[in-house]
Design an enzyme around this catalytic site. Structure first.
Site, short mmCIF file in Angstrom:
data_model
loop_
_atom_site.label_atom_id
_atom_site.label_comp_id
_atom_site.label_asym_id
_atom_site.label_seq_id
_atom_site.Cartn_x
_atom_site.Cartn_y
_atom_site.Cartn_z
N ASN A 9 0.88 -1.18 0.00
CA ASN A 9 0.00 0.00 0.00
C ASN A 9 0.91 1.22 0.00
OD1 ASN A 9 -1.78 2.05 0.49
ND2 ASN A 9 -2.69 1.13 2.32
N ARG A 85 -2.63 -2.15 -3.33
CA ARG A 85 -3.84 -1.36 -3.12
C ARG A 85 -3.77 -0.16 -4.06
NH1 ARG A 85 -5.07 3.12 1.29
NH2 ARG A 85 -7.29 3.35 0.90
N ARG A 232 -10.52 15.26 8.16
CA ARG A 232 -11.35 15.69 7.02
C ARG A 232 -12.73 16.10 7.50
NH1 ARG A 232 -10.56 10.40 3.54
NH2 ARG A 232 -8.45 10.09 4.27
N GLU A 378 -7.94 -5.48 5.57
CA GLU A 378 -7.82 -5.03 4.18
C GLU A 378 -6.67 -5.75 3.47
OE1 GLU A 378 -8.25 -0.89 5.80
OE2 GLU A 378 -9.05 -0.55 3.80
#
Ligand code: AMP
Length: 395
Positions: A9, A85, A232, A378
Site C-alpha cells: 500500500n 492497493r 477531514r 484489508e
C-alpha cells in the site's frame, strides 16, 4: 495459488507492506516505511516471532530503495505474487486486475480523480516490477466494490456533461474493508443479508450492502465526502468554497488543505485527531473534545439512517476500523441516535469487544437488527483477491 502474497500500500512518502501466507494460522510479516524522501526516513514492523523492529533508512531514500530494505525483512520468504492497493479505479475496474501496460495507463488516466493517491500507488507498482520482474502483480481497487451502485446513488444532480465528459460522479472508497466485513457478517449470520457497515478509522465511511453488493456509500468523487473523519470535514455546504474564497480571500489550495487536513475531529476539538485522546480529554471536561465526539457520532448515525433507504431489509450494522473496533463509547452513542431501528445494545459485551475481538454486541433479540464488531482485514482481502484473480487467469 497456495503461497504467500506480498501486499503493498504505497503512499507518496510511505510504503505499508504485509506478507500474507496462504494458511491463516501462519504468522504475517508486516510493517511500514515512512517519511521517504526526507532526512529521517525509517522502517518499522513486526517479524515472524511477533517481535517489533525499527531502523533508520538512508536520507532521501526512494520507493525502490525502501522496498529493497523491506525485502531484507521478509526473512528469506519469496512471495508468489504482489497485490497492490490502488485507490481509484474509476469506472473501468469493477474488480481486481492483473497489472500490464494497459492497466497502468488506465490508472494513470484516472489520476486526475485521485491526484494524491494514484501516482503514489503507481510508484509502488514501478518499484516492485523492478525488483520482481517475473512475479505477477495485481491491482486491487478501493473503488471496485462500489461499482455496483445504481445511478440513483452514484449520480450527482449536476449537468449531465460533467458526468459524461469528465467522470464526475460518486465512486466510494474503503471498498476492500466494506467487502471484507459484510462478507464476514454474512458468514457469521448464515444469511446473505442487508448490512450497514461503518468503517471508522482516521478515514471514515459507511456502506449499504445487500446480498454481497454495495448499493450506496458515504464517500463520493473523492474520500472527502460523507462522515466527519480524523482531519477531514466530510459533508459541508457545497457553497462553502465560494464563500471562503470571496469573503476570506482563501485560495483553492488553502481551502483543500483546511478541509482535508485541518478539519474533522482535529478541527472541531482544536486538540487532536486521535479518538483515544479525545475520549480522555472529554472525560476531563474539555468542551470541544466532547463536541467533536458528539458531532462525529451524530453524523455517523445520520449517514446510516440515510443509507438504510438503499436496503430492502436491514439485518444489522457492522462497526470496524480503529475507532469502530475499539471505542465502545462511539458505538453506544451511534446506536442511541437510531432508536427507530429497534436496536438493542448489550453494554457489558460492548465494553468487552475491543482490541481486535470480533463480537455481537446487541442484546440477541431475534427480531432486532444485529450489531457486530468485526475487525477489518484489508491486507488479507487484497491477498485473497490477488490469489483469486491469478487462479482464474493462470492456465
Ligand atoms: P485506523 O485509521 O483504522 O488505524 O484508526 C485510527 C483511529 O482509531 C484513531 O483515531 C485512533 O484514535 C482510533 N483508536 C485506536 N484505538 C482506540 C481506542 N482504544 N479507543 C478509541 N479510539 C481508538
Amino acid at each position: 495459488m497456495n503461497s504467500s502474497v506480498l501486499v503493498i500500500n504505497c503512499g507518496s512518502s510511505s510504503i505499508k507492506y504485509a506478507l500474507i501466507p496462504a494458511a491463516a494460522d501462519q504468522p504475517r510479516l508486516a510493517g511500514i516505511a515512512e517519511r521517504l524522501g526526507s532526512s529521517d526516513a525509517f522502517l518499522k514492523g513486526i517479524d515472524s516471532r511477533g517481535e517489533r523492529f525499527e531502523k533508520a533508512l538512508l536520507p532521501g531514500v526512494d520507493h525502490t530503495r525502501a522496498l529493497e530494505a523491506i525485502l531484507e525483512h521478509l526473512e528469506g520468504h519469496r512471495p508468489a505474487a504482489v497485490g497492490h492497493r490502488v485507490v481509484h479505479g474509476g469506472e473501468r475496474f469493477t474488480r481486481a486486475a492483473r497489472i500490464d501496460d494497459e492497466v497502468i495507463a488506465t490508472i494513470e488516466a484516472t489520476a486526475a480523480l485521485a491526484p494524491l493517491h494514484n501516482p503514489a500507488n503507481l510508484e509502488g507498482v514501478a518499484a516492485t516490477c523492478k525488483l520482481f520482474p517475473d512475479l505477477p502483480q495485481v491491482a486491487v481497487f478501493d473503488t471496485a466494490f462500489h461499482q455496483s451502485l445504481p445511478p440513483q446513488a452514484f449520480r450527482y444532480a449536476l449537468p449531465e456533461a460533467l458526468y459524461r465528459d469528465h467522470g464526475i460522479r460518486r465512486y466510494g472508497f474503503h471498498g476492500t474493508s466494506h467487502a471484507f466485513v459484510s462478507e464476514r457478517a454474512d458468514a457469521l449470520g448464515g444469511i446473505e443479508g442487508g448490512w450497514l457497515t461503518a468503517h471508522l478509522g482516521n478515514g471514515c465511511s459507511t456502506c449499504a450492502v445487500w446480498e454481497g453488493r454495495s448499493l450506496d456509500t458515504s464517500m463520493g468523487l473523492t474520500p472527502l465526502e460523507g462522515l466527519v473523519m480524523g482531519t477531514r470535514s466530510g459533508d459541508v455546504d457545497p457553497s462553502l468554497h465560494a464563500h471562503l474564497a470571496r469573503q476570506l480571500g482563501w485560495s483553492l489550495e488553502r481551502i483543500d488543505e483546511v478541509l482535508n487536513r485541518g478539519s474533522g475531529l482535529l478541527g472541531l476539538s482544536g486538540l487532536t485527531n486521535d479518538m483515544r485522546e479525545l475520549e480522555v480529554a472529554a472525560s476531563e471536561g474539555h468542551e470541544n473534545a466532547r463536541l467533536a465526539i458528539e458531532v462525529f457520532c451524530y453524523r455517523i448515525a445520520k449517514s446510516l439512517a440515510a443509507l438504510s433507504c438503499a436496503l430492502p431489509r436491514l439485518d444489522g450494522i457492522v462497526f470496524t476500523g480503529g475507532i469502530g473496533e475499539n471505542s465502545p463509547l462511539v458505538r453506544e452513542k451511534v446506536v442511541s441516535h437510531l432508536p427507530h431501528f429497534g436496536l438493542g445494545l448489550d453494554r457489558t459485551v460492548n465494553a468487552q469487544t475491543v482490541r481486535g475481538r470480533e463480537g455481537r454486541i446487541d442484546g440477541g433479540h431475534p427480531a432486532a437488527p444485529r450489531l457486530w464488531v468485526i475487525p477489518t482485514d484489508e491486507e488479507g482481502r487484497i491477498a485473497e483477491e490477488t490469489r483469486q484473480l491469478l487462479d482464474e487467469t493462470t492456465p
